[in-house]
Design a protein around this motif. Structure first.
Motif, mmCIF file in Angstrom:
data_model
loop_
_atom_site.group_PDB
_atom_site.id
_atom_site.type_symbol
_atom_site.label_atom_id
_atom_site.label_comp_id
_atom_site.label_asym_id
_atom_site.label_seq_id
_atom_site.Cartn_x
_atom_site.Cartn_y
_atom_site.Cartn_z
ATOM 1 N N THR A 8 0.869 -1.171 0.000
ATOM 2 C CA THR A 8 0.000 0.000 0.000
ATOM 3 C C THR A 8 0.909 1.225 0.000
ATOM 4 N N SER A 9 0.388 2.344 -0.450
ATOM 5 C CA SER A 9 1.202 3.565 -0.468
ATOM 6 C C SER A 9 1.763 3.876 0.913
ATOM 7 N N THR A 10 0.940 3.800 1.931
ATOM 8 C CA THR A 10 1.383 4.119 3.292
ATOM 9 C C THR A 10 2.504 3.200 3.739
ATOM 10 N N ASP A 11 2.331 1.896 3.536
ATOM 11 C CA ASP A 11 3.335 0.933 3.999
ATOM 12 C C ASP A 11 4.609 0.976 3.163
ATOM 13 N N VAL A 12 4.481 1.160 1.850
ATOM 14 C CA VAL A 12 5.672 1.273 1.002
ATOM 15 C C VAL A 12 6.463 2.523 1.391
ATOM 16 N N ASN A 13 5.777 3.644 1.575
ATOM 17 C CA ASN A 13 6.462 4.885 1.944
ATOM 18 C C ASN A 13 7.159 4.754 3.297
ATOM 19 N N LYS A 14 6.529 4.047 4.227
ATOM 20 C CA LYS A 14 7.147 3.816 5.542
ATOM 21 C C LYS A 14 8.413 2.968 5.382
ATOM 22 N N LYS A 15 8.346 1.920 4.567
ATOM 23 C CA LYS A 15 9.503 1.052 4.324
ATOM 24 C C LYS A 15 10.639 1.837 3.662
ATOM 25 N N MET A 16 10.303 2.694 2.690
ATOM 26 C CA MET A 16 11.327 3.507 2.019
ATOM 27 C C MET A 16 11.996 4.461 3.008
ATOM 28 N N GLU A 17 11.220 5.012 3.913
ATOM 29 C CA GLU A 17 11.769 5.914 4.924
ATOM 30 C C GLU A 17 12.679 5.149 5.892
ATOM 31 N N GLU A 18 12.312 3.926 6.244
ATOM 32 C CA GLU A 18 13.158 3.092 7.111
ATOM 33 C C GLU A 18 14.507 2.824 6.432
ATOM 34 N N ILE A 19 14.484 2.522 5.153
ATOM 35 C CA ILE A 19 15.735 2.280 4.427
ATOM 36 C C ILE A 19 16.564 3.561 4.390
ATOM 37 N N ARG A 20 15.922 4.692 4.117
ATOM 38 C CA ARG A 20 16.641 5.971 4.034
ATOM 39 C C ARG A 20 17.352 6.304 5.347
ATOM 40 N N LYS A 21 16.753 5.934 6.475
ATOM 41 C CA LYS A 21 17.305 6.276 7.788
ATOM 42 C C LYS A 21 18.167 5.160 8.390
ATOM 43 N N ALA A 22 18.312 4.063 7.681
ATOM 44 C CA ALA A 22 19.061 2.903 8.200
ATOM 45 C C ALA A 22 20.565 3.187 8.217
ATOM 46 N N ASP A 23 21.298 2.295 8.871
ATOM 47 C CA ASP A 23 22.756 2.419 8.905
ATOM 48 C C ASP A 23 23.329 2.130 7.514
ATOM 49 N N ASP A 24 24.579 2.528 7.309
ATOM 50 C CA ASP A 24 25.217 2.412 5.990
ATOM 51 C C ASP A 24 25.233 0.981 5.459
ATOM 52 N N THR A 25 25.461 0.011 6.319
ATOM 53 C CA THR A 25 25.510 -1.391 5.890
ATOM 54 C C THR A 25 24.151 -1.838 5.349
ATOM 55 N N THR A 26 23.087 -1.487 6.044
ATOM 56 C CA THR A 26 21.734 -1.862 5.609
ATOM 57 C C THR A 26 21.382 -1.175 4.302
ATOM 58 N N VAL A 27 21.698 0.111 4.198
ATOM 59 C CA VAL A 27 21.401 0.857 2.970
ATOM 60 C C VAL A 27 22.123 0.224 1.784
ATOM 61 N N GLU A 28 23.401 -0.104 1.956
ATOM 62 C CA GLU A 28 24.164 -0.704 0.860
ATOM 63 C C GLU A 28 23.612 -2.081 0.493
ATOM 64 N N ARG A 29 23.222 -2.879 1.476
ATOM 65 C CA ARG A 29 22.645 -4.200 1.204
ATOM 66 C C ARG A 29 21.357 -4.063 0.389
ATOM 67 N N GLU A 30 20.491 -3.128 0.772
ATOM 68 C CA GLU A 30 19.237 -2.922 0.049
ATOM 69 C C GLU A 30 19.499 -2.374 -1.355
ATOM 70 N N ALA A 31 20.442 -1.442 -1.478
ATOM 71 C CA ALA A 31 20.772 -0.867 -2.787
ATOM 72 C C ALA A 31 21.292 -1.939 -3.737
ATOM 73 N N LEU A 32 22.191 -2.775 -3.246
ATOM 74 C CA LEU A 32 22.750 -3.837 -4.073
ATOM 75 C C LEU A 32 21.670 -4.840 -4.484
ATOM 76 N N ALA A 33 20.805 -5.197 -3.552
ATOM 77 C CA ALA A 33 19.735 -6.160 -3.854
ATOM 78 C C ALA A 33 18.763 -5.606 -4.896
ATOM 79 N N VAL A 34 18.368 -4.344 -4.748
ATOM 80 C CA VAL A 34 17.398 -3.767 -5.683
ATOM 81 C C VAL A 34 18.016 -3.557 -7.060
#
Length: 123
Positions: A8-34
């Motif tokens: 849903t828009s609300t849940d996707v936007n929340k997930k995107m915000e969580e990734i944006r605010k995550a630590d560098d390791t998590t952000v890089e893992r998500e970026a590489l996967a996507v």
């Protein structure tokens, strides 16, 4: 196994915000996967109905590659990423529109501030 997020828009936007605010390791893992496989990343992270999966596949490899590249860059730059879903009754065809918005704000005595937003509209 990760818990999948409702698509849903609300849940996707929340997930995107969580990734944006995550630590560098998590952000890089998500970026590489996507970037590696957008469709797989989407299916691993979000609950999609069979009809949504079929539609995703029907968009083709160019959509998957381009979207994965753009999201990976946005994640690494910690840009805002949003999604909005239109009403089914209000459309004649189903489509996905991607908008990349870049703004630069200048103010006396400060460095220029750049903001980038990656927005998806699904209708």
């Amino acid at each position: 196994m990760r818990t999948k997020t409702p698509f849903t828009s609300t849940d996707v936007n929340k997930k995107m915000e969580e990734i944006r605010k995550a630590d560098d390791t998590t952000v890089e893992r998500e970026a590489l996967a996507v970037e590696t496989d957008f469709n797989k990343w989407l299916l691993d992270n979000f609950e999609l109905a069979d009809s949504q999966v079929n539609y995703l596949v029907s968009l083709g490899s160019e959509f998957s590659t381009t979207t994965g590249t753009n999201l990976g860059q946005a994640f690494r730059k910690r840009n805002v990423v949003t999604m909005e879903k239109g009403e089914v009754q209000a459309r004649s065809i189903k489509f996905v529109r991607e908008e990349q918005i870049q703004r630069t704000t200048y103010a006396p005595g400060t460095d220029a501030r750049e903001d980038e937003v990656l927005h998806y509209f699904i209708s």
